[in-house]
Each structure stands twice: as C-alpha cells, then as structure tokens.
Design a protein around this motif. Sequence first.
Motif, PDB file in Angstrom:
ATOM      1  N   GLU A  29     -72.019  13.576  42.968  1.00 38.04           N
ATOM      2  CA  GLU A  29     -72.181  15.196  43.376  1.00 38.04           C
ATOM      3  C   GLU A  29     -71.802  15.542  44.606  1.00 38.04           C
ATOM      4  OE1 GLU A  29     -75.618  16.192  39.765  1.00 38.04           O
ATOM      5  OE2 GLU A  29     -76.262  16.131  42.183  1.00 38.04           O
ATOM      6  N   SER A  30     -72.251  14.723  45.355  1.00 38.14           N
ATOM      7  CA  SER A  30     -72.031  15.211  46.846  1.00 38.14           C
ATOM      8  C   SER A  30     -70.747  15.024  47.142  1.00 38.14           C
ATOM      9  CB  SER A  30     -72.875  14.228  47.770  1.00 38.14           C
ATOM     10  OG  SER A  30     -74.459  14.294  47.394  1.00 38.14           O
ATOM     11  N   MET A  31     -69.919  13.853  46.715  1.00 34.77           N
ATOM     12  CA  MET A  31     -68.612  13.762  47.404  1.00 34.77           C
ATOM     13  C   MET A  31     -67.688  14.848  46.782  1.00 34.77           C
ATOM     14  SD  MET A  31     -68.915  11.680  49.702  1.00 34.77           S
ATOM     15  CE  MET A  31     -67.269  11.639  50.129  1.00 34.77           C
ATOM     16  N   VAL A  32     -68.107  15.243  45.451  1.00 37.25           N
ATOM     17  CA  VAL A  32     -67.421  16.227  44.778  1.00 37.25           C
ATOM     18  C   VAL A  32     -67.416  17.501  45.525  1.00 37.25           C
ATOM     19  CG1 VAL A  32     -67.162  17.864  42.515  1.00 37.25           C
ATOM     20  CG2 VAL A  32     -67.369  15.003  42.371  1.00 37.25           C
ATOM     21  N   ALA A  33     -68.773  17.771  45.756  1.00 41.16           N
ATOM     22  CA  ALA A  33     -69.219  19.100  46.318  1.00 41.16           C
ATOM     23  C   ALA A  33     -68.448  19.258  47.952  1.00 41.16           C
ATOM     24  CB  ALA A  33     -70.705  19.361  46.415  1.00 41.16           C
ATOM     25  N   ILE A  34     -68.397  18.149  48.527  1.00 41.11           N
ATOM     26  CA  ILE A  34     -67.908  18.214  49.847  1.00 41.11           C
ATOM     27  C   ILE A  34     -66.447  18.358  49.567  1.00 41.11           C
ATOM     28  CG2 ILE A  34     -67.262  16.607  51.783  1.00 41.11           C
ATOM     29  CD1 ILE A  34     -69.897  15.371  51.371  1.00 41.11           C
ATOM     30  N   THR A  35     -65.755  18.060  48.592  1.00 40.21           N
ATOM     31  CA  THR A  35     -64.448  18.091  48.835  1.00 40.21           C
ATOM     32  C   THR A  35     -64.004  19.401  47.914  1.00 40.21           C
ATOM     33  OG1 THR A  35     -64.207  15.914  47.839  1.00 40.21           O
ATOM     34  CG2 THR A  35     -62.162  17.134  47.126  1.00 40.21           C
ATOM     35  N   ILE A  36     -64.972  20.036  47.167  1.00 41.13           N
ATOM     36  CA  ILE A  36     -64.572  21.424  46.783  1.00 41.13           C
ATOM     37  C   ILE A  36     -64.785  22.438  47.757  1.00 41.13           C
ATOM     38  CG2 ILE A  36     -65.378  23.256  44.923  1.00 41.13           C
ATOM     39  CD1 ILE A  36     -64.001  21.275  43.687  1.00 41.13           C
ATOM     40  N   VAL A  37     -65.780  22.442  48.439  1.00 40.02           N
ATOM     41  CA  VAL A  37     -66.038  23.208  49.832  1.00 40.02           C
ATOM     42  C   VAL A  37     -64.942  23.203  50.812  1.00 40.02           C
ATOM     43  CG1 VAL A  37     -67.344  23.661  51.870  1.00 40.02           C
ATOM     44  CG2 VAL A  37     -68.698  23.219  49.659  1.00 40.02           C
ATOM     45  N   ASP A  38     -64.533  22.095  50.950  1.00 44.18           N
ATOM     46  CA  ASP A  38     -63.193  21.834  51.935  1.00 44.18           C
ATOM     47  C   ASP A  38     -62.199  22.606  51.572  1.00 44.18           C
ATOM     48  OD1 ASP A  38     -62.230  20.946  54.363  1.00 44.18           O
ATOM     49  OD2 ASP A  38     -61.007  19.442  53.318  1.00 44.18           O
ATOM     50  N   ALA A  39     -61.724  22.300  50.006  1.00 45.22           N
ATOM     51  CA  ALA A  39     -60.676  23.175  49.456  1.00 45.22           C
ATOM     52  C   ALA A  39     -60.700  24.786  49.501  1.00 45.22           C
ATOM     53  CB  ALA A  39     -60.385  22.750  47.960  1.00 45.22           C
ATOM     54  N   LEU A  40     -62.003  25.056  49.284  1.00 44.91           N
ATOM     55  CA  LEU A  40     -62.341  26.636  49.212  1.00 44.91           C
ATOM     56  C   LEU A  40     -62.142  27.109  50.780  1.00 44.91           C
ATOM     57  CD1 LEU A  40     -65.861  26.796  47.455  1.00 44.91           C
ATOM     58  CD2 LEU A  40     -63.834  28.165  46.778  1.00 44.91           C
ATOM     59  N   LEU A  41     -62.551  26.394  51.881  1.00 43.31           N
ATOM     60  CA  LEU A  41     -62.087  26.997  53.026  1.00 43.31           C
ATOM     61  C   LEU A  41     -60.740  27.042  53.508  1.00 43.31           C
ATOM     62  CD1 LEU A  41     -65.210  25.383  55.053  1.00 43.31           C
ATOM     63  CD2 LEU A  41     -65.086  27.720  54.173  1.00 43.31           C
ATOM     64  N   MET A  42     -59.985  25.796  53.085  1.00 46.14           N
ATOM     65  CA  MET A  42     -58.610  25.576  53.173  1.00 46.14           C
ATOM     66  C   MET A  42     -57.781  26.685  52.541  1.00 46.14           C
ATOM     67  SD  MET A  42     -57.765  22.911  55.234  1.00 46.14           S
ATOM     68  CE  MET A  42     -56.228  22.306  54.494  1.00 46.14           C
ATOM     69  N   ASN A  43     -58.218  27.115  51.311  1.00 46.28           N
ATOM     70  CA  ASN A  43     -57.560  28.178  50.289  1.00 46.28           C
ATOM     71  C   ASN A  43     -57.620  29.632  51.176  1.00 46.28           C
ATOM     72  OD1 ASN A  43     -56.107  28.497  48.040  1.00 46.28           O
ATOM     73  ND2 ASN A  43     -57.958  29.828  47.147  1.00 46.28           N
ATOM     74  N   MET A  44     -58.572  30.082  52.020  1.00 43.92           N
ATOM     75  CA  MET A  44     -58.742  31.045  52.442  1.00 43.92           C
ATOM     76  C   MET A  44     -57.612  31.529  53.103  1.00 43.92           C
ATOM     77  SD  MET A  44     -62.677  31.315  53.714  1.00 43.92           S
ATOM     78  CE  MET A  44     -62.574  32.514  54.440  1.00 43.92           C
ATOM     79  N   SER A  45     -56.547  30.637  53.752  1.00 46.95           N
ATOM     80  CA  SER A  45     -55.386  31.271  54.404  1.00 46.95           C
ATOM     81  C   SER A  45     -54.424  30.971  53.727  1.00 46.95           C
ATOM     82  CB  SER A  45     -55.208  30.418  55.636  1.00 46.95           C
ATOM     83  OG  SER A  45     -55.239  28.949  55.416  1.00 46.95           O
ATOM     84  N   ALA A  46     -54.346  30.828  52.258  1.00 49.75           N
ATOM     85  CA  ALA A  46     -53.053  30.408  51.368  1.00 49.75           C
ATOM     86  C   ALA A  46     -52.189  31.807  51.408  1.00 49.75           C
ATOM     87  CB  ALA A  46     -53.624  29.965  50.049  1.00 49.75           C
ATOM     88  N   LYS A  47     -52.737  32.950  51.515  1.00 51.70           N
ATOM     89  CA  LYS A  47     -51.913  34.129  51.331  1.00 51.70           C
ATOM     90  C   LYS A  47     -52.238  35.101  52.438  1.00 51.70           C
ATOM     91  CE  LYS A  47     -52.238  34.485  46.094  1.00 51.70           C
ATOM     92  NZ  LYS A  47     -52.653  35.412  45.077  1.00 51.70           N
ATOM     93  N   LEU A  48     -51.161  35.895  53.031  1.00 47.03           N
ATOM     94  CA  LEU A  48     -51.199  36.797  53.956  1.00 47.03           C
ATOM     95  C   LEU A  48     -52.229  37.727  53.755  1.00 47.03           C
ATOM     96  CD1 LEU A  48     -50.462  37.948  57.009  1.00 47.03           C
ATOM     97  CD2 LEU A  48     -48.535  38.916  55.650  1.00 47.03           C
ATOM     98  N   GLU A  49     -52.266  38.243  52.617  1.00 48.64           N
ATOM     99  CA  GLU A  49     -53.246  39.470  52.269  1.00 48.64           C
ATOM    100  C   GLU A  49     -54.688  38.964  52.356  1.00 48.64           C
ATOM    101  OE1 GLU A  49     -53.489  39.263  47.373  1.00 48.64           O
ATOM    102  OE2 GLU A  49     -51.404  39.399  48.423  1.00 48.64           O
ATOM    103  N   LYS A  50     -55.052  37.890  52.019  1.00 46.36           N
ATOM    104  CA  LYS A  50     -56.359  37.198  52.362  1.00 46.36           C
ATOM    105  C   LYS A  50     -56.655  37.227  53.831  1.00 46.36           C
ATOM    106  CE  LYS A  50     -56.546  34.120  48.244  1.00 46.36           C
ATOM    107  NZ  LYS A  50     -56.601  32.786  47.959  1.00 46.36           N
ATOM    108  N   VAL A  51     -55.738  37.104  54.686  1.00 44.33           N
ATOM    109  CA  VAL A  51     -56.152  36.995  56.086  1.00 44.33           C
ATOM    110  C   VAL A  51     -56.064  38.213  56.432  1.00 44.33           C
ATOM    111  CG1 VAL A  51     -55.113  36.292  58.311  1.00 44.33           C
ATOM    112  CG2 VAL A  51     -54.733  34.709  56.488  1.00 44.33           C
ATOM    113  N   GLN A  52     -55.396  39.215  56.059  1.00 44.29           N
ATOM    114  CA  GLN A  52     -55.231  40.961  56.464  1.00 44.29           C
ATOM    115  C   GLN A  52     -56.542  41.206  56.065  1.00 44.29           C
ATOM    116  OE1 GLN A  52     -51.610  41.608  54.485  1.00 44.29           O
ATOM    117  NE2 GLN A  52     -50.557  42.132  56.698  1.00 44.29           N
TER     118      GLN A  52
END
Length: 366
Positions: A338-361
């Motif tokens: 569970e811990s390693m899955v959660a760590i991976t999902i959280v990292d992916a969530l944070l990485m995804n915040m910059s996927a689109k310009l509109e999200k940054v804006q």
Amino acid sequence: MAGSSIGNLFRISTWGESHGPALGVVVDGCPAGLPLSEEMVQAYLDRRKPGQSSISTPRKEADQVEILSGVFEGKTTGCPISMVVRNTSQKSHDYSQIKDVYRPGHADFTFDSKYGFRDYRGGGRSSGRETVGRVAAGAVAIELLKQMGIEICGYTQSIGPVQINRERLDFSLLGKNPTNMPDPVANEQAMEYIGQCQLEKDSVGGVVCCQVKNVPVGLGDPVFEKLDANLAKALVSIGAVKAFEIGDGIQVSMTKGSENNDPFIKTESGVEKSTNHAGGTLGGISDGDCVEVRVHIKPTPSIFQPQKTVNRDVEELEIQIQGRHDPVIVPRAVVVVESMVAITIVDALLMNMSAKLEKVQAFYNR
C-alpha cells in the motif's frame, strides 16, 4: 551506495540497517498544510511490526516513530520530513555463525561480490526491516491521498496454494485476522497450511492485491514515466517481490482482443469503461477506473532446515539458520505494498499538475 531514493517531485530516501541503531526515511516534496502526527504514522507502522501473531517473527520491536523535522503544530511545513524508528530488539550474535557463509535465497553473495563487504547481521540494507522507512513515508502519502478522496486498500489474495474466494469477501476482516485475508474460510485454510510448513521447518509465499479507487484520469506519461511502469518499479523494489501484475496481468496472454478490450460507455459523469481488464491504466496513463495491482512474494528465505551452500573461500558446507524469522511475510507486506503504491500515485499527481498550460494558468491567475 546509490539507489536508496525513489520518486520525482514526491521523493523518499530510506536509510539504516536491520541491526544498526535505527532506520528511517526522509520525505521530500510533501505539500505544506497536510495534517500529520506521530500517532498517524504509527498506525501504519503497527500494521507492519513483527511479533503480533503466531505466523510472524517473534522479534519484538515497538517500531516507535519519531518525526524529527517537517511538521509543526500538527501540519507539514513543506520542508523535508525526517522520521526515525530505533531498533530495540537486535540479537546480532544469532548471525555470527554465518559471518563468512552465503545463505541460500539471500543477498549475501551478490552484496559481497559487489561491495567486497557485507553486514551479515540480518542482511543490513537487504533486510526486510528496511521497509520500516517505506511504511513511514507511505503513511504520509496515504494521508495526502485521503485529502484528495483517493482510497487505497491492500489485502492478501493467496498464501501458498490457498486462494481467497471473491464470493466470500469481507473487508471488515482486514487487520483482524493473522493472514490479512478478507475471506474467513481462506484464512483458516491458510493458517493450517502455514502451521504445516512450520512443522516442516519451512516457509511459504503468496500474493498481495492492492486497489486504488477514485484515481483521476491522466496520471502518468506515455513512454518512460508510465504509471504502471512506475508502480512496477516501486513494488518490485520491495525485497521479497518477484513478480508484478496490473489488471488481468498474465492472464491477458491467454485471451483474445475481443475479450481483453474494455468497452467505453457514456455515463452521467462522462466516459467510463464497462469492464476493467486493463487495471486502471491505458497507454501508461490512468483512465479513471480502479487501479488494481498484484505482487507475488517469495517464501521467507530464512528457513530452519539444513541447506547446502558455500563460504567466501568457496568451500562447500551445510548450514542451519538460527534466529527469529517469519514463516510467511505476506500478511506484514500488505501495508508495505500500500505504501509504495501510494508514494507512486502521489508523485504522479504532483507531476500531472504541469501537464497543461491551463492548469498552470489557473493556479497562478486565481
């Protein structure tokens, strides 16, 4: 020694040895403002700690966590979170007889060949006790996921030949029986099987399943940062894991495309899949469905039967391992998975915040 860290924006680094003074972890990249306390982290470590049942090692460790930095007045500060768990029940003399002997199934030979030196007291960094740091970091990640409405649940799917029956699933049993099987019948059968293995001075492996619900669409990238690939790396990095599956896993090699494809359907909330053979990812990117992974865990290599091996001088001999060891590590590994899955999902969530310009804006123009 490299390789003690994992993650991009949410990054953890574990440290310490099984028979050293302490083990711990540093968590970088956790956003400020997350409610966190030692008691919250301790709840996860208590699920992992030894000596809680007849099928775990009798080594008694309190595994009491101390948060040294990164938390102030009950909330994370955005600074690195450093946590330590002190070892209190080492019996290093139990390992003195194998100081120059390579134990079958352990990392003794490869560690010695690579570094020309090894900590023979229980395996050092190769010990399952290294996962203490992973679980402490995983507690932070799981609490962060809760703030996002993302739920994670792991359980024992099988021990040896004993499999759970999905028609008997009762998740209220998790944490209440020694095997962590959500099936009362399978739990009893597994306990009987483990007991027989113990009489034979042997050990047994099994499978842990982990499900993550409410994962948003879009996590992961389509080439080297695939969500499923990163989950595979995180989970196979757990010492006893020998295989990883997502969705239908190895079964897909025996199906037709018409059977394996998940049809898309229109719903009130948008696009969904009518089935989930894929396990929550398509092209390495989360598809909004439940992410379901399984890991296959080998039998504990420390068994009490006489075994043939060699020593550092390449002399053949026979050893009989002493000490305190789990006949099966699968139930205690559930929270590690569970811990390693959660760590991976959280990292992916944070990485995804910059996927689109509109999200940054949207973030900077609010």
